[in-house]
Design an enzyme around this catalytic site. Structure first.
Site, short mmCIF file in Angstrom:
data_model
loop_
_atom_site.label_atom_id
_atom_site.label_comp_id
_atom_site.label_asym_id
_atom_site.label_seq_id
_atom_site.Cartn_x
_atom_site.Cartn_y
_atom_site.Cartn_z
N ASP A 146 -2.14 -15.74 -9.25
CA ASP A 146 -3.05 -14.76 -8.65
C ASP A 146 -3.68 -13.90 -9.75
O ASP A 146 -3.68 -12.68 -9.68
CB ASP A 146 -2.30 -13.90 -7.62
CG ASP A 146 -3.24 -12.95 -6.86
OD1 ASP A 146 -4.44 -13.24 -6.80
OD2 ASP A 146 -2.74 -11.92 -6.35
N HIS A 189 5.09 -6.02 -5.78
CA HIS A 189 5.79 -7.31 -5.70
C HIS A 189 6.05 -7.86 -7.09
O HIS A 189 5.40 -7.45 -8.05
CB HIS A 189 4.95 -8.31 -4.89
CG HIS A 189 3.49 -8.29 -5.24
ND1 HIS A 189 2.57 -7.51 -4.57
CD2 HIS A 189 2.78 -8.91 -6.23
CE1 HIS A 189 1.37 -7.67 -5.12
NE2 HIS A 189 1.47 -8.51 -6.12
N GLN A 256 4.56 -14.22 -4.37
CA GLN A 256 4.60 -12.78 -4.68
C GLN A 256 5.53 -12.10 -3.69
O GLN A 256 5.17 -11.90 -2.54
CB GLN A 256 3.17 -12.19 -4.62
CG GLN A 256 2.27 -12.70 -5.74
CD GLN A 256 0.79 -12.43 -5.48
OE1 GLN A 256 0.25 -12.82 -4.45
NE2 GLN A 256 0.12 -11.77 -6.41
N ARG A 286 -2.68 1.23 -13.77
CA ARG A 286 -3.37 0.91 -12.51
C ARG A 286 -2.32 0.38 -11.54
O ARG A 286 -1.72 -0.67 -11.76
CB ARG A 286 -4.44 -0.15 -12.73
CG ARG A 286 -5.09 -0.68 -11.44
CD ARG A 286 -5.89 -1.94 -11.73
NE ARG A 286 -6.53 -2.51 -10.58
CZ ARG A 286 -5.96 -3.38 -9.74
NH1 ARG A 286 -4.70 -3.76 -9.89
NH2 ARG A 286 -6.65 -3.89 -8.73
N ASP A 288 -1.30 -1.41 -8.72
CA ASP A 288 -1.85 -2.46 -7.87
C ASP A 288 -1.31 -2.36 -6.45
O ASP A 288 -0.13 -2.11 -6.24
CB ASP A 288 -1.48 -3.83 -8.48
CG ASP A 288 -2.05 -4.99 -7.69
OD1 ASP A 288 -3.28 -5.04 -7.56
OD2 ASP A 288 -1.27 -5.82 -7.20
N GLU A 330 -4.91 1.85 -6.87
CA GLU A 330 -5.80 0.80 -6.36
C GLU A 330 -5.51 0.74 -4.87
O GLU A 330 -4.53 0.16 -4.44
CB GLU A 330 -5.51 -0.54 -7.03
CG GLU A 330 -6.55 -1.60 -6.71
CD GLU A 330 -6.09 -2.66 -5.73
OE1 GLU A 330 -6.94 -3.29 -5.09
OE2 GLU A 330 -4.87 -2.86 -5.59
N HIS A 399 -12.84 -7.22 -10.12
CA HIS A 399 -12.43 -8.62 -10.17
C HIS A 399 -12.15 -9.19 -8.78
O HIS A 399 -11.97 -10.39 -8.63
CB HIS A 399 -11.19 -8.76 -11.04
CG HIS A 399 -9.96 -8.22 -10.37
ND1 HIS A 399 -9.77 -6.86 -10.17
CD2 HIS A 399 -8.89 -8.84 -9.82
CE1 HIS A 399 -8.62 -6.70 -9.53
NE2 HIS A 399 -8.07 -7.87 -9.31
N ASP A 400 -12.09 -8.32 -7.77
CA ASP A 400 -11.80 -8.80 -6.41
C ASP A 400 -13.09 -9.07 -5.64
O ASP A 400 -14.19 -8.74 -6.10
CB ASP A 400 -10.95 -7.78 -5.66
CG ASP A 400 -9.47 -7.88 -6.04
OD1 ASP A 400 -9.00 -8.99 -6.37
OD2 ASP A 400 -8.78 -6.85 -6.00
N ARG A 523 -12.76 -16.03 -6.09
CA ARG A 523 -12.96 -14.80 -6.85
C ARG A 523 -13.20 -15.11 -8.33
O ARG A 523 -13.73 -14.29 -9.08
CB ARG A 523 -11.76 -13.86 -6.69
CG ARG A 523 -11.65 -13.26 -5.29
CD ARG A 523 -10.42 -12.40 -5.14
NE ARG A 523 -9.18 -13.18 -5.28
CZ ARG A 523 -7.96 -12.63 -5.27
NH1 ARG A 523 -7.82 -11.33 -5.14
NH2 ARG A 523 -6.89 -13.39 -5.40
#
Ligand code: OTU
Length: 652
Positions: A146, A189, A256, A286, A288, A330, A399-400, A523
């Site tokens: 991922d 995760h 994950q 950051r 996540d 995020e 990036h998403d 993506r």
């Protein structure tokens, strides 16, 4: 809190312990500084930890362990980083300065390795970068990961980009240049290959309790009754059956595994991870998938009150051990609740220092698709502001995929139907709406039709279509769109982020699916490899690259000169009665102000001084314009199609 309460007593005892511990393991003045910080922040750590874990463990003991870890990690902190801590403690607003400009990239895709990255710092400096966000750098699981968001080892970097010492060396180089380093911390995760998961799998009950594991479908079914699917196409459901273990909570992909934050050992382990990263030289973490940390039956298991307590406790402990380090949330949640991650809970309660301004991002794309600013004005005016000591990070894309977070209430307020508008945006950017200039791809088809979209900024702005048609006029418009969006990101309020490649108008990666493990996740279409040949063209007059790169440089440089663009200056969107115009005012505490005008409709605008005067503004001289995008003449500001102007306001 009354004097002499049980918790005052706990703080006193913990402090006495910290004094002894710090004196034994830290030299002066660091020992004294540690104790002072503990004195200041311990109550802020105890309160949430008591609420989270009070019924499970003796919280005083837990905090003693956390302090013990913290002293140990401070003892290992380099002199260079301690100096930075001291500097930032005396200037806690350092990240609000208008000189802050971010750049976001994948190490492997931008430079190859961490060491190679060090030879590209001139390029970043040329752009005005003062904040570098490296996409996941820690060792991921092998194969599909991922994009690195499945970490197998928090103490190592991805072997393909180097070793941990390379990260520390890069951080030093960055610090010498006045650039802060942001790294991802995937704390919701771990990869199933992480040693904690492996020990859980091997039957160790201590580590089994690091995850959320159920023997049968009873609880998973009960939770799934109210859980949305995050990756419906890629990974249906939120639980994965693991042979020998049972049903494991996996919000995202099946590899994950969500951590169990109801277990204080998980909190302790993650805090150690944070402090270790801070010691490697990370200035900003950051966080996540922050909204997902705490689960509650009967809810969507996002944004639970305990999630905020966890973030507050992390923040407080980090303030004790590494006070210069910032937390960035995020959290792609509704704008009404987003500022909670910045500590806005009715009254301010320190939590994360930074959060992504998802709402501005969505509104930028909405404005471009409709050519009108009314919805943006409504949404950006209605949503709560970031608390004064915190800041947004503003961005055009990351990036998403882009999810269409338009609130029904905001849509209705300007006469739109929420679901229909979200559907329109999706269809506009995947190119199906007639006349659309965009070349995006649906990331995961949603039954509502409001599917999220992948694609680079340039491709979504029409650069690709224009180039293919060899249409100079269309290309000029497309590049102007990209520049207009970035002009807003650089001036609306917050730290602007340039997503790698946007400074060169890089288009969708046509070969995105060819790389192993990427084929089913589009993506990657907007995560191209850096095109260094294109980067060279920034020096070649007349190219798209030179034009866009120059604009970014101008924006960054101008920003640095304008204190009205500090992150903590206010932002107000104006209604000048012109639908195709976005107008906003910034106001800083030093009395400086700035009026920004953007022709979001793409037809050009003449904004008469009379309009500005009637809105209460003295007519200013133009401070900054994008390359030939605006001019002042004949008692008016003239904006070219998608042109923008930044106009300093006389001080009051
Ligand atoms: C994040 O995104 C990352 O940005 C993604 O790249 C990862 O795949 C994911 O976490 C898992 O680690 O759902 O569609 O509210 O929106 O955390 C992206 C936050 C995501 C979520 C966000 C998540």
């Amino acid at each position: 809190m009354t004097h002499g309460s049980a918790s005052d007593d706990v703080v006193r005892r913990l402090l006495a312990g910290a004094v002894a511990d710090a004196a034994g393991r830290l030299a002066e003045p660091d020992a004294a500084a540690f104790v002072l910080r503990a004195q200041r922040w311990l109550p802020d750590a105890l309160r949430p930890l008591e609420a989270l874990y009070g019924d499970r463990v003796d919280v005083a003991e837990l905090v003693r362990d956390l302090l013990d870890d913290a002293v140990g990690l401070v003892a290992e902190r380099s002199d260079e980083l301690r100096a930075l801590d001291r500097q930032r403690e005396s200037d806690p607003d350092w990240f609000q300065e208008s000189r802050m400009v971010g750049y976001v990239c994948y190490v492997d895709r931008f430079a190859g390795t961490l060491t190679a990255m060090r030879s590209h710092l001139d390029y970043l400096a040329e752009l005005g970068t003062t904040y570098l966000h490296l996409m996941p750098v820690l060792a991921p699981r092998e194969g599909e990961s991922d994009g690195g968001y499945a970490v197998a080892d928090y103490d190592a970097v991805d072997p393909r980009i180097g070793v941990i010492g390379d990260l520390t060396a890069l951080a030093s180089d960055l610090h010498r240049r006045g650039i802060a380093l942001c790294v991802d911390l995937v704390l919701n995760h771990t990869a199933r290959e992480h040693p904690w998961a492996q020990r859980a799998l091997a039957g160790d009950p201590r580590f089994r309790d690091f995850y959320l594991v159920y023997p049968d479908r009873l609880m998973p079914d009960a939770f799934e009754a109210t859980l949305p699917e995050i990756f419906p196409g890629l990974a249906p459901g939120s639980f994965t059956h693991v042979e020998g273990l049972g049903w494991v909570w996996t919000t995202f992909r099946e590899f994950q595994w969500d951590l169990n934050y109801a277990n204080p050992d998980v909190f302790r382990a993650m805090l150690r991870t944070m402090l270790t990263l801070a010691n490697r030289g990370a200035d900003i973490l950051r966080l996540d998938a922050a909204p997902f940390l705490w689960k509650r039956l009967g809810t969507d298991c996002q944004d639970q009150p305990e999630t905020h307590l966890l973030l507050q406790a992390f923040r407080a402990m980090l303030s004790v051990a590494a006070p210069g380090v910032l937390l960035k949330a995020e959290a792609m949640v509704a704008p009404d609740i987003l500022t909670r991650y910045l500590g806005d809970h009715g009254e301010y309660c320190r939590e994360c220092d930074l959060a992504y301004d998802n709402q501005l991002m969505v509104m930028l794309w909405s404005m471009l698709a409709t050519g009108t600013s009314d919805l943006a004005r409504q949404a950006l005016t209605r949503r709560p502001a970031a608390p004064r000591s915190t800041s947004w990070v503003t961005y055009v894309r990351g990036h998403d995929d882009i999810g269409w977070a338009v609130a029904d209430a905001d849509a209705a307020a300007v006469g739109l139907d929420g679901p229909a508008h979200r559907r329109f945006l999706s269809e506009f950017y995947d190119g199906t709406v007639p006349g659309s200039f965009a070349e995006g791809d649906v990331f995961q088809a949603s039954p509502t039709g409001a599917s999220p979209i992948s694609g680079t900024t340039a491709s979504l702005c029409g650069v690709g279509i224009a180039l293919e048609a060899q249409d100079e006029v269309a290309l000029d418009l497309a590049l102007s769109r990209l520049e207009a969006l970035y002009s807003v990101v650089f001036s609306f309020g917050g730290i602007p982020l340039v997503y790698m490649g946007d400074e060169l108008a890089l288009r969708n990666d046509p070969a995105w699916a060819d790389e192993p493990g990427h084929g089913h996740d589009n993506r990657w279409v907007h995560r191209p490899r850096m095109d260094w040949a294109a980067a060279e063209r920034r020096n070649q007059e007349g190219t798209a690259e030179s034009r866009v790169f120059a604009t970014m440089k101008v924006l960054a440089a101008a920003r640095g000169e304008l204190s009205a663009l500090r992150s903590d200056a206010s932002s107000t969107v104006l209604d000048l009665g012109v639908p195709g115009l976005l107008a906003y005012v910034r106001g800083a505490e030093d009395g400086s102000g700035l009026l920004a005008l953007v022709d979001i409709g793409g037809n050009g605008q003449v904004v008469g001084f009379d309009i500005l005067r009637s809105a209460g503004f003295d007519v200013p001289a133009i401070a900054v314009v994008g390359r030939h995008t605006a001019s002042v003449a004949d008692d008016a500001v003239h904006l070219r199609p998608y042109g923008f102007a930044w106009l300093p306001l006389p001080r009051d």
